[in-house]
Design a protein around this motif. Structure first.
Motif, PDB file in Angstrom:
ATOM      1  N   SER A  10       8.991 -14.383  10.166  1.00 24.32           N
ATOM      2  CA  SER A  10       9.086 -15.780   9.739  1.00 24.32           C
ATOM      3  C   SER A  10      10.398 -16.431  10.115  1.00 24.32           C
ATOM      4  O   SER A  10      10.550 -17.643   9.969  1.00 24.32           O
ATOM      5  CB  SER A  10       8.885 -15.866   8.223  1.00 24.32           C
ATOM      6  N   GLY A  11      11.368 -15.636  10.578  1.00 23.33           N
ATOM      7  CA  GLY A  11      12.683 -16.177  10.890  1.00 23.33           C
ATOM      8  C   GLY A  11      13.553 -16.388   9.676  1.00 23.33           C
ATOM      9  O   GLY A  11      14.638 -16.968   9.786  1.00 23.33           O
ATOM     10  N   GLN A  12      13.118 -15.926   8.500  1.00 19.23           N
ATOM     11  CA  GLN A  12      13.891 -16.073   7.275  1.00 19.23           C
ATOM     12  C   GLN A  12      14.077 -14.719   6.611  1.00 19.23           C
ATOM     13  O   GLN A  12      13.214 -13.835   6.717  1.00 19.23           O
ATOM     14  CB  GLN A  12      13.177 -17.021   6.303  1.00 19.23           C
ATOM     15  N   ARG A  13      15.207 -14.549   5.948  1.00 17.49           N
ATOM     16  CA  ARG A  13      15.454 -13.313   5.216  1.00 17.49           C
ATOM     17  C   ARG A  13      14.454 -13.191   4.072  1.00 17.49           C
ATOM     18  O   ARG A  13      14.149 -14.169   3.381  1.00 17.49           O
ATOM     19  CB  ARG A  13      16.881 -13.282   4.674  1.00 17.49           C
ATOM     20  N   GLN A  14      13.942 -11.982   3.871  1.00 22.61           N
ATOM     21  CA  GLN A  14      12.962 -11.761   2.814  1.00 22.61           C
ATOM     22  C   GLN A  14      13.402 -10.575   1.967  1.00 22.61           C
ATOM     23  O   GLN A  14      13.872  -9.568   2.473  1.00 22.61           O
ATOM     24  CB  GLN A  14      11.576 -11.480   3.412  1.00 22.61           C
ATOM     25  N   GLU A  15      13.243 -10.724   0.669  1.00 26.31           N
ATOM     26  CA  GLU A  15      13.525  -9.639  -0.269  1.00 26.31           C
ATOM     27  C   GLU A  15      12.683  -9.864  -1.515  1.00 26.31           C
ATOM     28  O   GLU A  15      12.586 -10.981  -2.027  1.00 26.31           O
ATOM     29  CB  GLU A  15      15.004  -9.593  -0.643  1.00 26.31           C
ATOM     30  N   GLY A  16      12.048  -8.807  -1.977  1.00 27.27           N
ATOM     31  CA  GLY A  16      11.204  -8.950  -3.156  1.00 27.27           C
ATOM     32  C   GLY A  16      10.829  -7.613  -3.754  1.00 27.27           C
ATOM     33  O   GLY A  16      11.107  -6.549  -3.187  1.00 27.27           O
ATOM     34  N   VAL A  17      10.188  -7.690  -4.904  1.00 29.32           N
ATOM     35  CA  VAL A  17       9.769  -6.494  -5.624  1.00 29.32           C
ATOM     36  C   VAL A  17       8.438  -6.766  -6.297  1.00 29.32           C
ATOM     37  O   VAL A  17       8.160  -7.895  -6.730  1.00 29.32           O
ATOM     38  CB  VAL A  17      10.832  -6.062  -6.661  1.00 29.32           C
ATOM     39  N   ILE A  60      12.996 -12.202  -4.639  1.00 30.72           N
ATOM     40  CA  ILE A  60      14.438 -12.141  -4.918  1.00 30.72           C
ATOM     41  C   ILE A  60      15.183 -13.132  -4.050  1.00 30.72           C
ATOM     42  O   ILE A  60      16.122 -13.805  -4.519  1.00 30.72           O
ATOM     43  CB  ILE A  60      14.949 -10.706  -4.704  1.00 30.72           C
ATOM     44  N   GLU A  61      14.805 -13.257  -2.794  1.00 26.90           N
ATOM     45  CA  GLU A  61      15.497 -14.180  -1.896  1.00 26.90           C
ATOM     46  C   GLU A  61      15.328 -15.616  -2.378  1.00 26.90           C
ATOM     47  O   GLU A  61      16.276 -16.413  -2.328  1.00 26.90           O
ATOM     48  CB  GLU A  61      14.945 -14.017  -0.482  1.00 26.90           C
ATOM     49  N   GLY A  62      14.134 -15.979  -2.832  1.00 25.56           N
ATOM     50  CA  GLY A  62      13.897 -17.328  -3.317  1.00 25.56           C
ATOM     51  C   GLY A  62      14.259 -17.535  -4.772  1.00 25.56           C
ATOM     52  O   GLY A  62      14.112 -18.640  -5.301  1.00 25.56           O
ATOM     53  N   ASN A  63      14.689 -16.461  -5.463  1.00 20.34           N
ATOM     54  CA  ASN A  63      15.113 -16.523  -6.870  1.00 20.34           C
ATOM     55  C   ASN A  63      14.023 -17.126  -7.758  1.00 20.34           C
ATOM     56  O   ASN A  63      14.248 -18.040  -8.544  1.00 20.34           O
ATOM     57  CB  ASN A  63      16.411 -17.333  -7.005  1.00 20.34           C
ATOM     58  N   GLU A 101       5.053 -18.913 -11.107  1.00 22.49           N
ATOM     59  CA  GLU A 101       5.791 -20.032 -10.531  1.00 22.49           C
ATOM     60  C   GLU A 101       5.274 -20.387  -9.143  1.00 22.49           C
ATOM     61  O   GLU A 101       5.948 -21.058  -8.373  1.00 22.49           O
ATOM     62  CB  GLU A 101       7.289 -19.706 -10.478  1.00 22.49           C
ATOM     63  N   GLN A 102       4.093 -19.928  -8.840  1.00 20.21           N
ATOM     64  CA  GLN A 102       3.494 -20.227  -7.543  1.00 20.21           C
ATOM     65  C   GLN A 102       3.050 -21.684  -7.510  1.00 20.21           C
ATOM     66  O   GLN A 102       2.426 -22.187  -8.444  1.00 20.21           O
ATOM     67  CB  GLN A 102       2.304 -19.304  -7.308  1.00 20.21           C
ATOM     68  N   ILE A 103       3.391 -22.376  -6.422  1.00 19.66           N
ATOM     69  CA  ILE A 103       3.054 -23.790  -6.267  1.00 19.66           C
ATOM     70  C   ILE A 103       2.254 -23.971  -4.993  1.00 19.66           C
ATOM     71  O   ILE A 103       2.639 -23.499  -3.926  1.00 19.66           O
ATOM     72  CB  ILE A 103       4.331 -24.658  -6.215  1.00 19.66           C
ATOM     73  N   ASP A 104       1.131 -24.626  -5.105  1.00 19.14           N
ATOM     74  CA  ASP A 104       0.294 -24.939  -3.947  1.00 19.14           C
ATOM     75  C   ASP A 104      -0.231 -26.352  -4.123  1.00 19.14           C
ATOM     76  O   ASP A 104      -1.191 -26.598  -4.866  1.00 19.14           O
ATOM     77  CB  ASP A 104      -0.858 -23.942  -3.836  1.00 19.14           C
ATOM     78  N   ARG A 105       0.441 -27.286  -3.508  1.00 21.34           N
ATOM     79  CA  ARG A 105       0.102 -28.697  -3.601  1.00 21.34           C
ATOM     80  C   ARG A 105       0.016 -29.177  -5.059  1.00 21.34           C
ATOM     81  O   ARG A 105       0.987 -29.069  -5.790  1.00 21.34           O
ATOM     82  CB  ARG A 105      -1.189 -28.971  -2.824  1.00 21.34           C
ATOM     83  N   GLN A 106      -1.147 -29.617  -5.529  1.00 22.45           N
ATOM     84  CA  GLN A 106      -1.224 -30.166  -6.887  1.00 22.45           C
ATOM     85  C   GLN A 106      -1.235 -29.096  -7.968  1.00 22.45           C
ATOM     86  O   GLN A 106      -1.107 -29.422  -9.151  1.00 22.45           O
ATOM     87  CB  GLN A 106      -2.478 -31.042  -7.039  1.00 22.45           C
ATOM     88  N   LEU A 107      -1.403 -27.852  -7.595  1.00 24.43           N
ATOM     89  CA  LEU A 107      -1.421 -26.771  -8.578  1.00 24.43           C
ATOM     90  C   LEU A 107      -0.046 -26.124  -8.623  1.00 24.43           C
ATOM     91  O   LEU A 107       0.413 -25.565  -7.623  1.00 24.43           O
ATOM     92  CB  LEU A 107      -2.493 -25.741  -8.223  1.00 24.43           C
ATOM     93  N   GLY A 108       0.617 -26.233  -9.768  1.00 22.65           N
ATOM     94  CA  GLY A 108       1.997 -25.773  -9.877  1.00 22.65           C
ATOM     95  C   GLY A 108       2.163 -24.611 -10.830  1.00 22.65           C
ATOM     96  O   GLY A 108       1.211 -23.885 -11.119  1.00 22.65           O
ATOM     97  N   PRO A 109       3.371 -24.406 -11.355  1.00 23.09           N
ATOM     98  CA  PRO A 109       3.634 -23.284 -12.273  1.00 23.09           C
ATOM     99  C   PRO A 109       2.732 -23.354 -13.494  1.00 23.09           C
ATOM    100  O   PRO A 109       2.322 -24.426 -13.937  1.00 23.09           O
ATOM    101  CB  PRO A 109       5.108 -23.487 -12.653  1.00 23.09           C
ATOM    102  N   SER A 110       2.425 -22.179 -14.034  1.00 13.62           N
ATOM    103  CA  SER A 110       1.546 -22.132 -15.198  1.00 13.62           C
ATOM    104  C   SER A 110       1.889 -20.936 -16.059  1.00 13.62           C
ATOM    105  O   SER A 110       2.412 -19.930 -15.576  1.00 13.62           O
ATOM    106  CB  SER A 110       0.072 -22.060 -14.763  1.00 13.62           C
ATOM    107  N   ASP A 111       1.631 -21.082 -17.353  1.00 14.80           N
ATOM    108  CA  ASP A 111       1.727 -19.982 -18.307  1.00 14.80           C
ATOM    109  C   ASP A 111       0.318 -19.650 -18.785  1.00 14.80           C
ATOM    110  O   ASP A 111      -0.537 -20.522 -18.896  1.00 14.80           O
ATOM    111  CB  ASP A 111       2.587 -20.359 -19.516  1.00 14.80           C
ATOM    112  N   SER A 112       0.097 -18.403 -19.087  1.00 11.96           N
ATOM    113  CA  SER A 112      -1.219 -18.014 -19.565  1.00 11.96           C
ATOM    114  C   SER A 112      -1.110 -16.866 -20.543  1.00 11.96           C
ATOM    115  O   SER A 112      -0.155 -16.083 -20.509  1.00 11.96           O
ATOM    116  CB  SER A 112      -2.133 -17.620 -18.399  1.00 11.96           C
ATOM    117  N   VAL A 113      -2.071 -16.805 -21.435  1.00 10.89           N
ATOM    118  CA  VAL A 113      -2.214 -15.674 -22.347  1.00 10.89           C
ATOM    119  C   VAL A 113      -3.588 -15.081 -22.096  1.00 10.89           C
ATOM    120  O   VAL A 113      -4.604 -15.774 -22.204  1.00 10.89           O
ATOM    121  CB  VAL A 113      -2.080 -16.099 -23.815  1.00 10.89           C
ATOM    122  N   LEU A 114      -3.607 -13.820 -21.715  1.00 10.76           N
ATOM    123  CA  LEU A 114      -4.853 -13.143 -21.398  1.00 10.76           C
ATOM    124  C   LEU A 114      -5.200 -12.171 -22.507  1.00 10.76           C
ATOM    125  O   LEU A 114      -4.368 -11.360 -22.908  1.00 10.76           O
ATOM    126  CB  LEU A 114      -4.724 -12.378 -20.076  1.00 10.76           C
TER     127      LEU A 114
END
Length: 728
Positions: free
Chosen positions: A640-647, A669-672, A698-711
């Motif tokens: 992608s040409g960008q540094r990536q770090e995650g867990v 981690i890179e995107g905090n 905290e995933q955002i895809d156009r009109q669908l943004g961050p959400s909390d849920s109780v399962l």
């Protein structure tokens, strides 16, 4: 409900005595088949009442079934049998049935059991104040309770139970039905159902309502989905699941399955008439029909050939996310898909011991926010491959193959590729234990290209190339009292044609290649067809394996690759740029069931700095289970040409024998930011599992943004997954 045909049979036969036994035998059955052993402290006849009575430690045995009671009475006038006092019937499979009193007709058509109870070998129990049987068809339990949970000594409250005012089993229809049923968890009423029915588990499939799903979502409000299962025939069924939402219009989901003599098909689809809406349920745009369909099928043509299909379509990019529809990334054919891309395919596949062939038609639909990129995604019409392998005995193996791919797109180059190739290799053990494997390969490609600027006026490109080389290794083995060690230096050298990668050929299948230990010793390390690693190259590395007698194992492989010249067709992320590759390595530590660790690394060839690392950990201790993945990719080697770090972490910790904690994390981690973060508690025993999980995305895809849920989800033994609630 089989208590009547078992318990009353034992009562009846046991009371009549040996003379009556032979009379009860069917004409075609030998009299010996229904012999009953009856013992009691006292047996006598009351002539005036016309009764035969057995008292005191009454025990009757019949075909492996044993009944005990304090008293057994047979009325010769009415032909009724009554067993009284501590009645117990033990079945051959270990099932136990209890009652204070049982009475039945001699023909087993009518009867009752007072204070009835039953316990299966698996620990399931059922009880009722009164059990009655009518007309050999209806079996009724009044004030019934059922649970699949085994009760420990001194424990009178099961994890879950179903109480019903009345439970009826219709032997003719094979259906169980309940009136005023209540599901209790730990003795606490949770769900009330005025009517509930299901087929006998041993009966054929039946149509009927399944357990509903109830929840709440910030997108759709309060949600209720009620599935109905329609058993169309023994080989096909349809599940219709209307979904009611308080914020948006209803949706109907359909699941269809059918088995054929040669294969089967499966389809999942849904439709609704509604506008688009965002994470808060705010509507926008035009109201129209929307939906999706996911399906697949596979059919055997002959012993060597089969064909199949997979279909994935959605009316809107965010439709499946708005309605939380699963199944987007399942494999439905020969090829799998990337996230947020829908793949439809038709394929044929054939193989035997020395040949393989397949052919496919592939079309793609992007659900990502990039119309230009979607136009650039090619459909493959068709993609084909065939190979024939020849066993040359002491001269090794040879193969010939042919491949073709036609790619067409709305924006960009269309191309047709046809390839013919051959390969040969043989493995030899030289004096001193040296392993040598000479190999060779050759290929011819023909390309027909349209609308590709680098091709200029030329619409046809042809090329021929090949590689020949030798791989040599010298394994050293050192056995020991506690550990065996194998060290194996490996060297591969090859010479290939130069200039195979022409600018006029579009790169379609080699964009995401990266050199690692799996391709380090290949004569042509580049996978795919559009790029080819020619020229001269040498790879060197060392493999180490240590195996302890205790079962612990450590393995490692590391090395690098050198080339005689730089091929500008390969970029830095591929690892084949320049004349010297980065150092690549793979390591694994297996500690048996408790712990396993795997890692792949890529070190800069000059500074030995970490360019990339991918690690995985699997932990399974007494009270801790965890799976963890960690990755870090420097900007220079990232596709992608960008540094990536995650867990990515999933874990479960048992606090006690029954209670546990759940923790999950998918963090950029890179995107905090936390792509997904969850924390929960749960309970599990032999007959149930309960989970309560809080999740933040905290995933955002156009009109669908961050959400909390109780399962909240739970599964009950013998009843399966009862339901799940989803609260956004």
């Amino acid at each position: 409900m089989g208590v009547w045909k078992t318990a009353s049979a034992a009562c009846l036969l046991g009371s009549l005595g040996p003379v009556a036994f032979a009379q009860a035998v069917a004409p075609e059955a030998p009299a010996e088949a229904s012999r009953v052993s009856l013992t009691a402290d006292n047996v006598y006849v009351l002539e005036e009442e016309n009764l035969v009575v057995a008292e005191g430690n009454v025990q009757a045995e019949y075909e492996g079934r044993v009944m005990t009671a304090d008293k057994l009475t047979y009325n010769r006038l009415t032909a009724k049998v009554r067993a009284q006092g501590n009645v117990v019937v033990l079945e051959p499979d270990g099932t136990q049935r209890f009652a204070d009193e049982i009475e039945t007709d001699a023909d087993l058509a009518n009867g009752y059991a007072a204070n009835f109870a039953m316990r299966t070998p698996e620990g399931a129990t059922a009880s009722a104040n009164l059990a009655t049987r009518e007309n050999e068809t209806y079996n009724t339990l009044d004030r019934a309770i059922f649970t699949a949970c085994a009760l420990c000594e001194g424990d009178s409250t099961p994890t879950w139970a179903i109480r019903a005012r009345k439970a009826v089993f219709n032997e003719e229809s094979g259906m169980y039905s309940y009136r005023d049923a209540v599901l209790e968890v730990a003795g606490i009423p949770v769900i009330y159902l005025p009517y509930f029915a299901h087929p006998d588990p041993e009966a054929e499939r039946r149509s009927g309502f399944l357990f509903p799903t109830v929840g709440s979502s910030s997108k759709r409000g309060i949600v209720y989905q009620q599935p109905y299962f329609w058993a169309i025939s023994p080989y096909q069924d349809l599940t219709v699941s209307p979904m009611l939402n308080t914020k948006v219009n209803p949706l109907i989901e359909l699941d269809y399955r059918k088995r054929f003599w040669s294969g089967q098909v499966n389809f999942n689809g849904s439709f609704t008439y509604e506008q688009n809406f965002d994470s808060d349920g705010e509507k926008f745009g035009e109201k129209e029909w929307r939906g999706h369909i996911f399906g697949n099928g596979k059919f055997q043509i002959t012993d060597n050939w089969l064909w199949g299909f997979g279909v994935e379509k959605a009316s809107d990019d965010l439709y499946t996310r708005r309605y939380d529809i699963d199944g987007e990334n399942e494999q439905r054919g020969l090829y799998t898909n990337q996230p947020r891309l829908l793949l439809s395919q038709v394929f044929a596949q054939g193989q035997s011991s020395n040949w393989y062939a397949d052919a496919s038609l592939l079309t793609f639909d992007s659900l990502r926010f990039d119309d230009a990129r979607e136009d650039a995604i090619a459909d493959v019409l068709p993609l084909g491959y065939a190979e024939r392998v020849f066993d040359l005995d002491k001269y090794g193996y040879a193969s010939v193959n042919v491949s073709t791919a036609y790619l067409t797109r709305d924006a960009g180059a269309d191309s047709l590729r046809t390839s013919v190739g051959s390969e040969w290799s043989v493995r030899k053990v030289l004096p001193g234990g040296i392993l040598a494997e000479p190999f060779a390969e050759a290929r011819f490609d023909h390309y027909q290209i349209d609308d590709f600027p680098a091709a200029g006026d030329s619409s046809s490109v042809e090329r021929a190339f090949g590689t020949a080389g030798l791989e040599v290794s010298y394994p050293f083995f050192r056995p020991g009292k506690s550990v065996d060690i194998t060290i194996e230096p490996i060297v591969m050298g090859a010479v290939g044609t130069s200039g195979a990668n022409e600018d006029a050929i579009p790169i379609e299948d080699g964009n995401y290649f990266e050199l690692d230990t799996s391709s380090l010793f290949e004569g042509n390390a580049q996978v795919g067809y559009d790029l080819y690693e020619g020229d001269s190259k040498i790879s060197a590395g060392i493999s180490t394996v240590a195996r302890w007698k205790s079962g612990v194992e450590f393995s490692a492989l590391a090395g690098k690759r050198w080339r005689n010249r730089n091929d500008p067709a390969f970029d830095e992320p591929s690892g084949l740029d320049g004349t010297s590759s980065d150092w690549v390595g793979a390591f694994a530590l297996e500690l048996g069931n408790p712990l396993s660790i795997q890692a792949k690394v890529r070190l800069d060839d000059e500074t030995l700095e970490m360019n990339r690392i991918d690690t995985g950990l699997n932990l399974s201790l007494d009270r801790v289970k965890a799976n963890a993945l960690y990755y870090q990719i420097k900007q220079d080697v990232s596709q992608s040409g960008q540094r990536q770090e995650g867990v990515l972490l999933t874990s479960e910790v048992s606090v006690t024998d029954n209670y546990f904690l759940l923790y999950g994390l998918q963090r950029d981690i890179e995107g905090n930011r936390d792509i997904r973060h969850s924390l929960g508690v749960g309970y599990e025993d032999d007959c149930s599992r309960f989970e309560l999980v809080f999740e933040r995305s905290e995933q955002i895809d156009r009109q669908l943004g961050p959400s909390d849920s109780v399962l909240f989800r739970f599964a009950l033994k013998s009843l399966g997954n009862v339901g799940s609630s989803n609260f956004d």
